[in-house]
Scaffold this motif. Structure first.
Motif, PDB file in Angstrom:
ATOM      1  N   SER A   1       0.830  -1.207   0.000  1.00 28.02           N
ATOM      2  CA  SER A   1       0.000   0.000   0.000  1.00 28.02           C
ATOM      3  C   SER A   1       0.866   1.259   0.000  1.00 28.02           C
ATOM      4  O   SER A   1       2.040   1.230   0.363  1.00 28.02           O
ATOM      5  CB  SER A   1      -0.926   0.005   1.216  1.00 28.02           C
ATOM      6  OG  SER A   1      -0.163   0.003   2.413  1.00 28.02           O
ATOM      7  N   ASN A   2       0.241   2.374  -0.440  1.00 28.19           N
ATOM      8  CA  ASN A   2       0.891   3.691  -0.431  1.00 28.19           C
ATOM      9  C   ASN A   2       2.203   3.720  -1.207  1.00 28.19           C
ATOM     10  O   ASN A   2       3.162   4.385  -0.806  1.00 28.19           O
ATOM     11  CB  ASN A   2       1.127   4.159   1.017  1.00 28.19           C
ATOM     12  CG  ASN A   2      -0.165   4.383   1.763  1.00 28.19           C
ATOM     13  OD1 ASN A   2      -0.954   5.250   1.408  1.00 28.19           O
ATOM     14  ND2 ASN A   2      -0.398   3.579   2.790  1.00 28.19           N
ATOM     15  N   CYS A   3       2.248   3.010  -2.304  1.00 25.59           N
ATOM     16  CA  CYS A   3       3.429   3.015  -3.165  1.00 25.59           C
ATOM     17  C   CYS A   3       3.141   3.814  -4.438  1.00 25.59           C
ATOM     18  O   CYS A   3       1.985   4.023  -4.808  1.00 25.59           O
ATOM     19  CB  CYS A   3       3.823   1.590  -3.560  1.00 25.59           C
ATOM     20  SG  CYS A   3       4.350   0.540  -2.185  1.00 25.59           S
ATOM     21  N   THR A   4       4.205   4.220  -5.102  1.00 24.11           N
ATOM     22  CA  THR A   4       4.112   4.761  -6.453  1.00 24.11           C
ATOM     23  C   THR A   4       5.036   3.955  -7.344  1.00 24.11           C
ATOM     24  O   THR A   4       6.240   3.856  -7.071  1.00 24.11           O
ATOM     25  CB  THR A   4       4.507   6.244  -6.500  1.00 24.11           C
ATOM     26  OG1 THR A   4       3.624   7.001  -5.664  1.00 24.11           O
ATOM     27  CG2 THR A   4       4.419   6.780  -7.920  1.00 24.11           C
ATOM     28  N   VAL A   5       4.468   3.358  -8.385  1.00 23.94           N
ATOM     29  CA  VAL A   5       5.256   2.546  -9.310  1.00 23.94           C
ATOM     30  C   VAL A   5       5.111   3.138 -10.702  1.00 23.94           C
ATOM     31  O   VAL A   5       4.006   3.330 -11.198  1.00 23.94           O
ATOM     32  CB  VAL A   5       4.798   1.078  -9.317  1.00 23.94           C
ATOM     33  CG1 VAL A   5       5.650   0.257 -10.280  1.00 23.94           C
ATOM     34  CG2 VAL A   5       4.877   0.484  -7.909  1.00 23.94           C
ATOM     35  N   GLY A   6       6.249   3.417 -11.339  1.00 24.35           N
ATOM     36  CA  GLY A   6       6.247   3.994 -12.669  1.00 24.35           C
ATOM     37  C   GLY A   6       6.621   5.466 -12.612  1.00 24.35           C
ATOM     38  O   GLY A   6       6.911   6.014 -11.546  1.00 24.35           O
TER      39      GLY A   6
END
Length: 469
Positions: A297-302
């Motif tokens: 959770s609460n990740c940013t990918v890209g």
């Protein structure tokens, strides 16, 4: 309800224009044949038989690898050495495996959209009605090319008329079509499959002929309608492969967004069927998550990131990076343009920055590899800082050797660590050093040649070049 699933996957697939069997072409990182096999598993199949032919070993190898890493219903294989039609494929299965009992569902290996719930409904209808066969039917937008299902006033199937054999009136009135997916009574199928003949232009044995045989015997043949005909559409070329991929991509992404995942542009995010993503994570364009990857959770990918069999914890950033077969714990920053592979493990609060490659290495809590470095076959303690341009020289042309870094180690920029080597806690390595020997805890290590200065040499050099011009 337990049943046997027979998946037909022996065809040549010539329209794919490929050296690989059609059923091994991938939809979101999974071969076509994986999708109906998985749907059958989820529907409760107690036995799964895949009929193989063209590219048989490639299909076997895939499922062998899959079953070593998952606890799933194993796949049995029957090789149809002569491809003489769908009826012949089922007959070969009966001959090799023995008579069937209980419900037998026949699926096509090129129908990746079939749902477990549809298979369950088919089996339940067949059991409830005690039919010799139950046909899954559909009503496509364009019925041309499909066999039409003829039903009597008792709601039993009387015939399946191939499109080329339909009269103009039948073409206009018969809209219910055969999906080529069936549920048979295993006993009656086994006893009567030999009655199919190859008296046709192609000289092949067609499974739909069983309908005519059962009707002629007075055996009941039922049907159940599939509400969404897209579920049962087969893939015959790469255009259709892209089309079904788009459908599955949309379905997966929609479910994730409804569960609390954000996507700036869902059309530019590709997620495999076994991937999990936590709430309040944002997936930016050109992101690919395949294999058994998981993102917390609460990740940013890209953007522009690819994860394959990667485990990413909570609160992480993965910016323009590739992670393969590696573990990333919580609050880790990766990228832009980092590459993690070979079972790398990044602990809480660590960092792998711009143009960093990590291979088979452990990066300790709070440790940082900020930029332009390669770290391979290394175990790193906590709060280590690796200066830019540093490399662990782990390969001598034949053997891979290991590097060990203790806690609170500081590695100056442009340092070569020639493995095997150990650097103790709190050690400091001066920039541009080539470390070939172990460094004790708390020590400073420098490895440099003496600096030579020749006054005025450069000015004379440039003047000489000017005269030559």
């Amino acid at each position: 309800m337990p049943f046997t699933a027979i998946v037909l996957a022996a065809g040549e697939g010539t329209r794919m224009k490929s050296r690989h069997p059609k059923v091994m072409h991938k939809v979101l990182d999974k071969p076509l044949v994986w999708w109906p096999v998985t749907a059958a598993r989820k529907a409760g199949a107690s036995r799964i038989v895949v009929i193989i032919g063209n590219g048989a070993q490639e299909v076997k190898d895939f499922f062998a690898q899959e079953e070593t890493s998952t606890d799933t219903t194993p796949v049995e294989f029957v090789e149809q050495k002569e491809r003489l039609g769908t009826g012949h494929a089922v007959k070969v299965a009966r001959d090799q495996l023995g008579a069937f009992s209980g419900p037998v569902v026949v699926l096509a290996g090129d129908t990746p959209l079939i749902k477990p719930e549809t298979i369950q409904s088919l089996v339940e209808k067949a059991k409830a009605e005690h039919d010799a066969c139950t046909v899954l039917t559909m009503t496509p937008d364009d019925v041309a090319g499909y066999g039409r299902v003829v039903v009597d006033d008792k709601d039993h199937v009387q015939a399946i008329i191939e499109d080329k054999d339909c009269t103009p009136e039948q073409c206009a009135t018969l809209k219910e079509c055969n999906s080529s997916i069936y549920c048979f009574c295993g006993r009656r199928l086994s006893e009567n499959i030999d009655k199919i003949t190859n008296d046709n232009a192609q000289g092949e044995y067609y499974l739909p002929d069983m309908i005519k045989i059962f009707v002629g015997m007075g055996e009941p043949v039922g049907w159940i309608h599939c509400p969404d005909y897209h579920e049962v559409l087969g893939v015959n070329n790469r255009v259709q492969l892209a089309q079904v991929t788009k459908v599955i991509q949309h379905n997966i992404n929609e479910q994730l967004m409804l569960s609390g995942v954000s996507m700036l542009d869902p059309d530019q995010v590709w997620i495999g069927p076994e991937v999990t993503v936590g709430q309040d994570t944002t997936l930016l364009p050109q992101t690919i998550l395949f294999g058994k990857s998981s993102v917390g959770s609460n990740c940013t990918v890209g953007p522009n990131s690819r994860l394959v069999n990667a485990q990413v914890g909570d609160g992480c950033t993965v910016d323009e990076s590739v992670i393969v077969e590696s573990i990333v714990e919580n609050d880790v920053n990766i990228g832009p343009r980092a590459y993690l592979r070979g079972h790398t493990h990044m602990l809480n609060g660590s960092k792998a920055g711009t143009h960093v490659e990590l291979k088979n290495s452990t990066v300790g809590e709070g440790s940082k590899v900020p930029h332009l470095s390669y770290i391979g076959d290394t175990v790193m303690g906590k709060n280590v800082n690796i200066g830019g341009g540093s490399i662990t020289c782990n390969y001598d042309g034949k053997h891979k050797s290991h590097t060990e870094l203790g806690d609170h180690v500081f590695i100056g920029s442009d340092t070569m660590m020639v493995a095997p080597v150990k650097i103790g806690d709190n050690a400091l390595i001066g920039a541009s050093s080539c470390i070939t020997k172990d460094v004790p805890a708390g020590a400073l290590a420098l490895e440099r040649n003496h600096q030579i200065i020749k006054e005025g040499w450069a000015d004379a050099y440039w003047k000489r070049l000017e005269k030559e011009d």
